[in-house]
Scaffold this active site. Structure first.
Site, PDB file in Angstrom:
ATOM      1  N   GLY A   1      41.555  39.625  35.129  1.00  0.00           N
ATOM      2  CA  GLY A   1      42.428  38.523  35.511  1.00  0.00           C
ATOM      3  C   GLY A   1      43.798  38.703  34.880  1.00  0.00           C
ATOM      4  O   GLY A   1      44.825  38.648  35.546  1.00  0.00           O
TER       5      GLY A   1
ATOM      6  N   GLU B   1      45.682  33.170  28.297  1.00  0.00           N
ATOM      7  CA  GLU B   1      46.311  34.352  27.692  1.00  0.00           C
ATOM      8  C   GLU B   1      47.314  33.932  26.623  1.00  0.00           C
ATOM      9  O   GLU B   1      47.417  34.559  25.573  1.00  0.00           O
ATOM     10  CB  GLU B   1      46.984  35.230  28.754  1.00  0.00           C
ATOM     11  CG  GLU B   1      46.079  35.648  29.914  1.00  0.00           C
ATOM     12  CD  GLU B   1      44.770  36.297  29.495  1.00  0.00           C
ATOM     13  OE1 GLU B   1      44.717  36.937  28.427  1.00  0.00           O
ATOM     14  OE2 GLU B   1      43.779  36.159  30.248  1.00  0.00           O
TER      15      GLU B   1
ATOM     16  N   HIS C   1      45.596  33.026  23.395  1.00  0.00           N
ATOM     17  CA  HIS C   1      45.125  34.195  22.639  1.00  0.00           C
ATOM     18  C   HIS C   1      46.108  34.587  21.532  1.00  0.00           C
ATOM     19  O   HIS C   1      45.725  35.268  20.592  1.00  0.00           O
ATOM     20  CB  HIS C   1      44.949  35.398  23.564  1.00  0.00           C
ATOM     21  CG  HIS C   1      43.566  35.554  24.123  1.00  0.00           C
ATOM     22  ND1 HIS C   1      42.432  35.439  23.347  1.00  0.00           N
ATOM     23  CD2 HIS C   1      43.126  35.839  25.376  1.00  0.00           C
ATOM     24  CE1 HIS C   1      41.363  35.647  24.109  1.00  0.00           C
ATOM     25  NE2 HIS C   1      41.753  35.882  25.339  1.00  0.00           N
TER      26      HIS C   1
HETATM   27 ZN   LIG Z   1      40.602  36.194  27.070  1.00  0.00          ZN
END
Ligand SMILES: [Zn+2]
Length: 881
Positions: free
Chosen positions: A268, A305, A308
């Site tokens: 992704g 993301e 993260h």
């Molecule tokens: Zn991830």
């Protein structure tokens, strides 16, 4: 391609490396067929390691052009180089030295899309999990944290844009039309977070000021001309940055944050420090090309993301066994973000549907593994629903047990204690033990033990003694290599519901620890007695899906109907209705197998009608409630002897019964929900479209249904409605003029836009029935299809094999034969995508004997292929074991 070595990596074998690499300077001279890579590594021997210890670096298919130590070319006798390994036999005696390596790679020929590759003339990288070793030799493991400086050189006309991690330092022109840029990332990071992008791309620019006043330049880079399609992603990014400050106190830490969308991508998206690389499917959107589901996915993945940066990048994983430390936690964080941006109840139901559809079958099949696996042959195959989705559920349970304040205190401690480290699940659990004073040793089994626990629950009410009892028994089914299971600590949220729908009070409870609406199940059997309960209540169990378990509850259908109408917990209300639907579908499946026409209770269709029209419920909630359990979900609940055609027939019959009983009401609702005013992708508007589209799905089963759907298709002003109508036509009215016309019109409208045509491939791959395999085979020859592109492969082949039960499991095995051919064809280029596709056969043992034998043969046909990649062989052999 890495062929299988059969080597098994084990958690208990972990030990720190002898050497560290505190600094890494990389130089790239980009060229499609021969990119020159220079790596200057500062190597440091760990305290206590003998000076004579050889330095062994990982490689994968590398060509070594030169090696020097402290500025001197190393004689050939002092090292051993193979494509997959570089050993410096006698490193210098000092504590530190400089190692200079030169390698050459060919990005244009890299179809595995790991390491440095070219996608649509853009150079980009993907290094997680072990792609960095395809660029240079390195200690390619997540506990080696290094500070990176990267210099990129390329011809200006071919790659005007040169990006890497961290902050831009310098750029300039070189001879012969070349130019360069230097990037420096001050935060030590593992090599899987390294990234480089170079090419001609358009930029959508914006900025964000963090809570402490840091100015951050934001950039989203897309193919030239597609800039306006990145607006929603940018908006989602800014909301994510703000949310992480508010919900977790986490602030962004560099001067720039860049996102690049590429069209060939295995996953992704990827959270490389300061330079996220995205599958363009999760960046590009407008109402003409993206559905509401696409918008929601973009929002969630942009957030994931970004989050993260703290959970994964600032604190990374010690080794790949700890993958859930970053993934489960970050999925939990993006779920919370979406719940805050949208509707909490709707989001929770959607999460649970996903978990049941993807993780439960994994847990119940041959590929079952703990959230933190103990062994792997190929780490690429552990980016699973168990690590991600169940991993998120485990974090959610911690929060449920500790409460929001203590949970937040634990997270704060985690960030404070482990910032800049490579951590473990033990480190993560310890912070919550420290802030709460609780012992989480038994709870930790959620990380260590595979399988979905089951609770059997029986209730009794003694009116004379005013006592209500729950007899609860837990079991965990055996999974591969774990035949005996230990007892789990299960936080079971519950409510006792009185006849008027209000909660029932009790005076005392014994038999288990009960706090804040939670029963702590820790033993095999608990008899939980509530005293002071004069009237028999209905019991609502696992409210909010407090634990990822299955429950066999001996509850009368009357109670389920009551809870479906009256439970004050929105999730449990949905759950009760869903259980009623599932029970009815399973009964219908058995009637069909027995040669009978299925019969459904009239009150089930009535209840569906009253939920559909209940204005007190959000439209998105009603849409989810009306979505019948999927064919694979029904199959999982039946367990064995699966005949997909009978399940399909049962589901169609129930849908028809609901549609017939509610025709007038559904039509009126459908008309009333038509979009008025301009398009907005917000949750409320999306919910109305979702409800209207599911009503269309029901109404399409009645006389005039094809015409209604065709009208819906023609009048659609956005992709959500257009794609929904196309799916209804193709799936319910396959072969009619209405369906054919709509498919042709859609193809003509979006010719040239591969990403949008993916929907067209997907819808056709999902057409139920025996004829679809031939159609899918034909579509693999369509000019827009490419077997080298993961999005195309997933849309056509992935949908057919994992979402089309009747087509894929065709009784004569033709679906499997086509599948094997295609998976092997994909594997020649991209083993990772092939291995992911192959998991479609993981539930083969639950099929009826005829299909089961054919599915097994398909797996055996793959297993006997010589030189199979490590990725595919691992999946095939575990599935057969
Ligand atoms: Zn991830």
């Amino acid at each position: 391609m890495r062929t299988d070595t059969g080597h098994v990596f084990k958690l208990e074998d972990y030990r720190p490396s002898d050497y560290l690499i505190p600094r890494t300077s990389l130089g790239f001279r980009l060229s499609p067929d021969a990119t020159h890579v220079t790596a200057l590594l500062t190597i440091e021997r760990r305290e206590g390691v003998a000076a004579a210890a050889p330095l062994v670096l990982d490689g994968d298919g590398l060509t070594l052009l030169g090696v020097a130590v402290d500025g001197h070319t190393l004689p050939a006798s002092d090292y051993e180089a193979t494509p997959d390994r570089l050993t410096i036999l006698k490193p210098p005696a000092g504590q530190r030295f400089e190692l200079r390596l030169e390698t050459e790679v060919a990005p244009a020929r890299n179809e595995a899309l790991m390491g440095l590759y070219r996608s649509n003339n853009v150079y980009c990288t993907q290094c997680e999990a072990e792609g960095f070793r395809r660029i240079t030799y390195f200690l390619d493991r997540p506990d080696i944290l290094s500070v990176y400086t990267v210099r990129i050189e390329a011809p200006h006309n071919e790659a005007p844009l040169l990006l890497s991690n961290g902050n831009p330092v310098e750029s300039g022109t070189l001879a012969d039309g070349w130019h360069y840029a230097v990037w420096h990332d001050p935060f030590p990071k593992p090599c899987y977070l390294f990234a480089l992008v170079a090419g001609a791309l358009g930029k959508l620019a914006d900025s964000f000021t963090t809570m402490s006043g840091r100015h951050v330049e934001l950039g989203i880079y897309v193919e030239p001309g597609k800039k306006r399609l990145a607006g929603y992603a940018m908006d989602a990014l800014k909301r994510s940055m703000k949310w992480d400050e508010e919900a977790f106190g986490r602030e962004y830490d560099l001067d720039v944050f860049n996102i690049v969308a590429v069209s060939d991508f295995n996953m992704g998206a990827m959270e490389n420090k300061g330079l996220n690389v995205f599958n363009d499917k999760y960046v590009l959107a407008d109402e003409e090309t993206a559905t509401d589901a696409d918008f929601a996915n973009i929002e969630a993945i942009i957030a994931h993301e970004y989050f993260h940066n703290w959970t994964g990048n600032r604190i990374t994983c010690r080794d790949w066994f700890q993958l859930c430390l970053k993934e489960g936690l970050t999925v939990y964080r993006d779920h919370e973000f979406s719940a805050d941006q949208r509707s909490r109840a709707v989001k929770r139901i959607a999460e649970v549907r996903t978990l049941r559809a993807h993780q439960f079958p994994e847990d119940q099949g041959p590929l079952a593994h703990p959230v933190r696996p103990r062994r792997y042959r190929e780490i690429n195959n552990f980016y699973t629903a168990t690590v991600y989705e169940k991993g998120s559920e485990v974090v959610r349970m911690i929060r449920t047990m500790l409460g929001p304040e203590t949970f937040r205190a634990g997270m704060d401690l985690y960030f404070e204690r482990h910032d800049g480290e490579a951590a473990t699940i033990e480190d993560f659990l310890k912070v919550f033990e420290d802030v709460s004073g609780r012992d989480l040793a038994q709870f930790a089994l959620w990380y260590h033990q595979a399988g979905t626990p089951n609770l059997t629950v029986r209730s009794t009410h003694n009116a004379a003694a005013k006592e209500f009892s729950l007899e609860i028994e837990q079991s965990v089914p055996p999974t591969p290599s774990e035949s005996r299971k230990r007892l789990m600590h299960i936080p079971l949220a519950f409510g006792l519901v009185g006849a008027d729908g209000s909660p029932v009070a009790w005076t005392a409870v014994e038999g288990a620890a009960v706090d804040d609406g939670l029963i702590h199940i820790r033993k095999r059997r608990h008899t939980v007695r509530f005293s002071g309960v004069s009237e028999r209540p209905s019991v609502s169990l696992n409210r909010g899906f407090s634990a990822p378990i299955t429950i066999s509850v001996q509850q009368k259908a009357d109670d389920q109907f009551f809870l479906a109408a009256h439970d004050s917990d929105a999730f449990s209300r949905w759950q009760a209705f869903n259980t009623l639907l599932t029970d009815a579908l399973i009964a219908a499946f058995r009637q069909i197998l027995g040669g009978k026409q299925p019969v459904f209770a009239a009150r089930l269709a009535e209840l569906a009608g009253s939920i559909a029209g209940d204005e007190a419920l959000e439209p998105a909630y009603r849409a989810l409630a009306l979505a019948l359990p999927g064919e694979a979900d029904i199959a999982r609940d039946i367990g064995k002897g699966i005949d997909p055609d009978a399940i399909f027939a049962a589901r169609e019959a129930l849908a028809r019964a609901i549609a017939e009983a509610n025709r007038e009401a559904f039509l009126a609702l459908y008309d009333g929900l038509a979009d008025k005013g301009p398009f907005s992708p917000d949750a409320a508007s999306a919910g109305r479209r979702a409800l209207r589209n599911i009503l269309l799905d029901y109404l399409s089963l009645l006389p005039g249904g094809a015409a209604l759907a065709a009208r819906h298709f023609t009048c659609a002003t956005n992709m959500t409605d257009r794609a929904a109508a196309l799916a209804v036509l193709a799936h319910r009215h396959s072969g009619t003029a209405e369906a054919d016309d709509a498919l042709t019109a859609f193809e003509a409208r979006y010719r040239g836009d591969a990403l949008v045509l993916d929907k067209w491939f997907q819808i056709q791959a999902g057409v139920p029935g025996a004829k679809t395999v031939e159609k899918v085979r034909e579509l693999t020859r369509h000019p827009a299809f490419s077997i080298a592109n993961p999005n195309r492969v997933r849309s056509l082949i992935g949908t057919f094999s994992s979402a089309n039960q009747t087509g894929f499991h065709r009784a004569d095995g033709e679906g499997y034969r086509f599948f094997v051919e295609t998976v092997l064809e994909v594997e020649k280029r991209n083993p990772q995508v092939a291995a992911r596709l192959a998991t479609a056969l993981r539930s083969w043992r639950s099929l009826e004997p005829g299909r089961q034998a054919k599915a097994r043969q398909a797996l055996l046909d793959m297993a006997k292929v010589e030189n199979l990649s490590a990725d595919l062989r691992d999946i095939v052999e575990r599935t057969l074991a």
